[in-house]
Design an enzyme around this catalytic site. Structure first.
Site, PDB file in Angstrom:
ATOM      1  N   LYS A  33       0.858  -1.194   0.000  1.00 24.61           N
ATOM      2  CA  LYS A  33       0.000   0.000   0.000  1.00 24.61           C
ATOM      3  C   LYS A  33       0.886   1.233   0.000  1.00 24.61           C
ATOM      4  O   LYS A  33       1.887   1.290   0.717  1.00 24.61           O
ATOM      5  CB  LYS A  33      -0.892  -0.012   1.248  1.00 24.61           C
ATOM      6  CG  LYS A  33      -1.635   1.285   1.524  1.00 24.61           C
ATOM      7  CD  LYS A  33      -1.640   1.617   3.008  1.00 24.61           C
ATOM      8  CE  LYS A  33      -0.242   1.781   3.532  1.00 24.61           C
ATOM      9  NZ  LYS A  33      -0.030   2.695   4.641  1.00 24.61           N
ATOM     10  N   PRO A  85       9.495  -4.875   2.957  1.00 25.39           N
ATOM     11  CA  PRO A  85      10.080  -4.432   4.230  1.00 25.39           C
ATOM     12  C   PRO A  85       9.006  -4.281   5.304  1.00 25.39           C
ATOM     13  O   PRO A  85       7.846  -3.960   5.002  1.00 25.39           O
ATOM     14  CB  PRO A  85      10.699  -3.067   3.884  1.00 25.39           C
ATOM     15  CG  PRO A  85      10.833  -3.058   2.400  1.00 25.39           C
ATOM     16  CD  PRO A  85       9.733  -3.907   1.869  1.00 25.39           C
ATOM     17  N   VAL A  86       9.382  -4.518   6.561  1.00 25.27           N
ATOM     18  CA  VAL A  86       8.441  -4.390   7.673  1.00 25.27           C
ATOM     19  C   VAL A  86       8.627  -3.027   8.339  1.00 25.27           C
ATOM     20  O   VAL A  86       9.676  -2.399   8.221  1.00 25.27           O
ATOM     21  CB  VAL A  86       8.625  -5.525   8.703  1.00 25.27           C
ATOM     22  CG1 VAL A  86       8.429  -6.881   8.038  1.00 25.27           C
ATOM     23  CG2 VAL A  86       9.997  -5.456   9.353  1.00 25.27           C
ATOM     24  N   ALA A 132       7.489  -0.222   7.498  1.00 26.09           N
ATOM     25  CA  ALA A 132       8.031   0.562   6.395  1.00 26.09           C
ATOM     26  C   ALA A 132       7.064   1.578   5.811  1.00 26.09           C
ATOM     27  O   ALA A 132       7.380   2.255   4.835  1.00 26.09           O
ATOM     28  CB  ALA A 132       8.498  -0.389   5.281  1.00 26.09           C
ATOM     29  N   GLY A 133       5.842   1.665   6.351  1.00 20.98           N
ATOM     30  CA  GLY A 133       4.889   2.642   5.833  1.00 20.98           C
ATOM     31  C   GLY A 133       4.171   2.207   4.569  1.00 20.98           C
ATOM     32  O   GLY A 133       3.515   3.020   3.921  1.00 20.98           O
ATOM     33  N   ILE A 134       4.295   0.916   4.202  1.00 17.94           N
ATOM     34  CA  ILE A 134       3.612   0.422   3.006  1.00 17.94           C
ATOM     35  C   ILE A 134       2.647  -0.716   3.352  1.00 17.94           C
ATOM     36  O   ILE A 134       2.232  -1.479   2.478  1.00 17.94           O
ATOM     37  CB  ILE A 134       4.609  -0.035   1.920  1.00 17.94           C
ATOM     38  CG1 ILE A 134       5.626  -1.039   2.478  1.00 17.94           C
ATOM     39  CG2 ILE A 134       5.315   1.162   1.309  1.00 17.94           C
ATOM     40  CD1 ILE A 134       6.573  -1.607   1.424  1.00 17.94           C
ATOM     41  N   GLY A 192       2.765  -3.591   4.887  1.00 13.64           N
ATOM     42  CA  GLY A 192       3.103  -4.982   4.632  1.00 13.64           C
ATOM     43  C   GLY A 192       2.344  -5.954   5.517  1.00 13.64           C
ATOM     44  O   GLY A 192       1.708  -6.890   5.031  1.00 13.64           O
ATOM     45  N   GLY A 193       2.379  -5.726   6.814  1.00 15.46           N
ATOM     46  CA  GLY A 193       1.661  -6.601   7.738  1.00 15.46           C
ATOM     47  C   GLY A 193       0.163  -6.537   7.548  1.00 15.46           C
ATOM     48  O   GLY A 193      -0.541  -7.560   7.629  1.00 15.46           O
ATOM     49  N   SER A 194      -0.349  -5.335   7.273  1.00 11.63           N
ATOM     50  CA  SER A 194      -1.781  -5.167   7.034  1.00 11.63           C
ATOM     51  C   SER A 194      -2.208  -5.869   5.754  1.00 11.63           C
ATOM     52  O   SER A 194      -3.274  -6.488   5.685  1.00 11.63           O
ATOM     53  CB  SER A 194      -2.132  -3.678   6.946  1.00 11.63           C
ATOM     54  OG  SER A 194      -1.871  -3.019   8.168  1.00 11.63           O
ATOM     55  N   ASP A 221      -5.009  -0.161   8.648  1.00 11.95           N
ATOM     56  CA  ASP A 221      -4.777  -0.265   7.207  1.00 11.95           C
ATOM     57  C   ASP A 221      -5.347  -1.534   6.592  1.00 11.95           C
ATOM     58  O   ASP A 221      -5.305  -1.700   5.367  1.00 11.95           O
ATOM     59  CB  ASP A 221      -3.275  -0.205   6.898  1.00 11.95           C
ATOM     60  CG  ASP A 221      -2.729   1.212   6.920  1.00 11.95           C
ATOM     61  OD1 ASP A 221      -3.522   2.148   6.714  1.00 11.95           O
ATOM     62  OD2 ASP A 221      -1.517   1.378   7.137  1.00 11.95           O
TER      63      ASP A 221
END
Length: 292
Positions: free
Chosen positions: A9, A94-95, A97-99, A101-103, A136
């Site tokens: 994201k 990357p974790v 990281a503001g994108i 990933g986990g969400s 997110d």
């Protein structure tokens, strides 16, 4: 085996409206999704477990705390006799990281469980679990461009052209809570005026060009960029590297960082820029692709 991609994201804009009395922050953000993704598979069976593989598996932390399992457990509390099984997460994003990933991983888990159990993606229980899992996760559930407001629960779909981009993460983790803390809002404090809150953002119509969208995006910003830079000054260096690239139209940080992105005039310019940045900074994570 069922398989879903968990696309990264990207917050093209991010405005912090204020901090609510319950401590959560109200946001307004234009969200797009990249063509880089984690890969989540589900092998149906008894029980529930998760295995992480891939180049960034070691960065995922404790498996018991993974949002994939959190989402699955929450859905199991709401759907009687929920069918589940063994998840395998191929981690490439990357974790912290503001994108998202986990969400995105959690959203992919919900899509897999919905498919396995015959649930519609607009099932109220699925939407409730998405928001309870993380702010997110609802936007990642559909993984479609939209204007996101509130704490992530209000989603207005938008039509975006394919935007050539380069994404860069300097491989430093930035905790979202630390960035919001650095923003320094008290409970109940507004960051913008009342007239700004009630005025809905105006975005280009469907069919607008990338250049039209870049012009519109340039009128906004990411309110978390400055506090994130204070926590991790290397973000300034990342944005400078993107701005210096030939063909870069707009460079900005995504989410709470440290991943930054630039929108380019065309894919060839984006590829050349990514190659140069990777050569100059071999320790950074760099991806050239498209946002949509």
């Amino acid at each position: 085996m069922l398989i879903e991609e968990a696309r990264a994201k990207v917050n093209l804009t991010l405005r912090v409206v204020g901090r609510r009395v319950d401590g959560y922050h109200d946001l307004e953000s234009l969200v797009a999704f990249a063509d880089c993704a984690d890969r989540l598979s589900l092998t149906p069976g008894p029980g529930l477990d998760l295995t992480t593989i891939g180049p960034l598996a070691s960065a995922c932390g404790e498996t018991a705390d993974n949002l994939v399992l959190k989402a699955a457990r929450l859905l199991g509390e709401r759907v009687a006799d929920l069918k589940a099984g063994s998840f395998t997460l191929d981690k490439v994003l990357p974790v912290a990281a503001g994108i998202g990933g986990g969400s995105a991983d959690a959203a992919a888990a919900l899509r897999l469980l919905a498919k396995l159990n015959g649930l519609a993606l607009d099932d109220d229980r699925l939407l409730e679990v998405a928001l309870l899992t993380g702010a997110d996760v609802p936007v990642c559930l559909a993984s479609q461009p939209c204007d996101m407001t509130g704490v992530g629960e209000n989603l207005l779909p938008l039509s975006l052209p394919k935007m050539p981009c380069v994404m860069v993460n300097p491989r430093v983790a930035v905790a979202t809570k630390d960035v919001f803390s650095a923003l320094g809002l008290r409970n109940g404090e507004l960051l913008v005026g009342f007239s700004d809150i009630i005025q809905a953002p105006t975005w280009p119509e469907a069919g607008a060009s990338v250049e039209d969208w870049v012009d519109a995006l340039a009128e906004s910003s990411n309110d978390l960029e400055a506090p994130a830079m204070r926590i991790q000054p290397v973000i300034t260096e990342v944005i400078a590297a993107l701005n210096a690239a030939n063909g870069a139209w707009l460079a900005r940080m995504s989410g709470s960082g440290a991943t930054c992105f630039a929108i380019f005039e065309n894919t060839a310019e984006a590829q050349r820029a990514a190659q140069k940045i990777q050569l100059d900074h071999p320790q950074w994570w760099v991806h050239a692709g498209v946002l949509s």
